[in-house]
Design an enzyme around this catalytic site. Structure first.
Site, short mmCIF file in Angstrom:
data_model
loop_
_atom_site.label_atom_id
_atom_site.label_comp_id
_atom_site.label_asym_id
_atom_site.label_seq_id
_atom_site.Cartn_x
_atom_site.Cartn_y
_atom_site.Cartn_z
N LYS A 157 0.87 -1.18 0.00
CA LYS A 157 0.00 0.00 0.00
C LYS A 157 0.91 1.23 0.00
CE LYS A 157 -4.12 1.61 2.37
NZ LYS A 157 -4.92 2.01 1.22
N1 PMP Z 1 -7.97 -1.53 -2.94
C1 PMP Z 1 -7.26 -0.40 -2.79
C2 PMP Z 1 -6.46 0.08 -3.93
C3 PMP Z 1 -7.28 0.29 -1.57
O1 PMP Z 1 -6.59 1.41 -1.41
C4 PMP Z 1 -8.07 -0.20 -0.51
C5 PMP Z 1 -8.10 0.54 0.80
N2 PMP Z 1 -7.06 0.15 1.64
C6 PMP Z 1 -8.79 -1.38 -0.71
C7 PMP Z 1 -8.73 -2.02 -1.93
C8 PMP Z 1 -9.62 -1.97 0.39
O2 PMP Z 1 -8.80 -2.45 1.41
P1 PMP Z 1 -9.27 -2.51 2.93
O3 PMP Z 1 -10.57 -3.23 2.93
O4 PMP Z 1 -8.20 -3.25 3.61
O5 PMP Z 1 -9.41 -1.10 3.38
#
Ligand code: PMP
Length: 305
Positions: A157
């Site tokens: 991320k």
């Molecule tokens: N895809 C992307 C590109 C994201 O930035 C996020 C947010 N973190 C998600 C999916 C969803 O992830 P999460 O459920 O862990 O927040």
């Protein structure tokens, strides 16, 4: 954004207004910063952080992929998040840990820069607005392709990934839509700019697999657990955009967005008979994060005074 009182910076809680970085911070110039998005919710036992350990683990893995040594253990980072939420007035908040190559050296090589870590929290409502749990949001399939793991590690991320997300988001908003859907380099559905995507067809729930180039979302994992507990038929499989258009239900999942219903994609109405499975997921998610469902209380880390 309403200012909170404290921000955690390199091991200390500092006043909100003092949490500043230098213009020559390395990561700001070269995209070398990894981050998390976590939420804390009100529960009958006070504020609690949802799936904190999983978020901290992903944070450390993002740093590992980019060879960033934060110098904090999972336990220390989790404690820092709890301490921060406790120090701030909001009962429900979004928590943003970020690790970045700091001030001191310039040039692309990040390994000569010290890694700094900050954690901020603030109040943040439903990311895709009130419609996301009501009548649903309107989405468009973006002309931008989701970054490919041959160029960038999509499981990290990293802030740099979000230039791709921002292009898709701006395009969607400029076109009068609420959110974008990105396809991958194979032309298959990947995800939203900051959310994973699910579809329902003939009572079967599915979501693109990790190999489609998505971020493996923690909310996605939560929904998959709900599907198993509801004994729904569920698959991780690729879908084309036409398969989205002809789905009975489509929804996004993400920490910021929660479970967010999609009512239209590229001008095609999704489903005509309501969205019963999405509605169930919205309800279960709301119950789990707010500590109303005992079965999922293992996912809550209490923030005791
Ligand atoms: N895809 C992307 C590109 C994201 O930035 C996020 C947010 N973190 C998600 C999916 C969803 O992830 P999460 O459920 O862990 O927040």
């Amino acid at each position: 954004m309403k200012a909170q009182e404290k921000i955690w910076m390199d091991g200390k809680l500092v006043p909100w207004g003092d949490a500043k970085i230098h213009i020559l911070t390395h990561g700001f110039h070269y995209g070398l910063a990894v981050f998390e998005g976590i939420r804390a919710f009100s529960t009958p036992d006070g504020t609690a952080i949802f799936r904190l350990d999983e978020h901290v683990e992903r944070f450390l893995n993002s740093a590992k992929i980019y060879r960033l040594d934060m110098g904090y253990s999972a336990k220390e980072l989790a404690k820092a998040c709890v301490d921060l939420v406790r120090a701030n007035p909001a009962k429900e908040c979004y928590i943003r840990p970020i690790a970045y190559t700091g001030y001191g050296e310039m040039g692309i090589n990040p390994l000569t820069s010290k890694v700094s870590v900050g954690i901020a929290s603030w109040e943040w409502g439903a990311y895709l607005g009130a419609d996301s749990t009501g009548k649903g949001v309107r989405a468009m399939v973006s002309s931008w392709t989701r970054i490919d793991s041959r160029s960038m590690p999509v499981q990290a991320k990293c802030t740099a990934n979000y230039a791709n997300s921002a292009l898709a988001k701006m395009e969607a908003l400029a076109g009068g839509y609420d959110e974008a859907i990105l396809l991958n380099t194979q032309g298959m559905v990947a995800e939203g700019p900051g959310e994973n995507i699910f579809r329902v067809k003939d009572d079967v729930l599915s979501t693109p697999p990790a190999s489609s180039g998505i971020l493996r979302g923690i909310t996605r994992d939560t929904v998959i657990q709900f599907a198993s507990d509801l004994k729904l038929r569920f698959y991780r499989n690729d879908a084309t955009k036409e398969e989205l258009y002809t789905s009975d239900e489509v929804f996004f999942s993400g920490t910021a967005a929660g479970v967010a219903k999609v009512r239209e994609i590229d001008g095609r109405r999704i489903g005509y008979d309501g969205a019963p499975i999405t509605d169930k997921m919205v309800k279960l998610y709301d119950g789990a994060v707010h500590g109303k469902l005992k079965r999922y209380s293992k996912w809550l880390t209490p923030v005791k005074p």
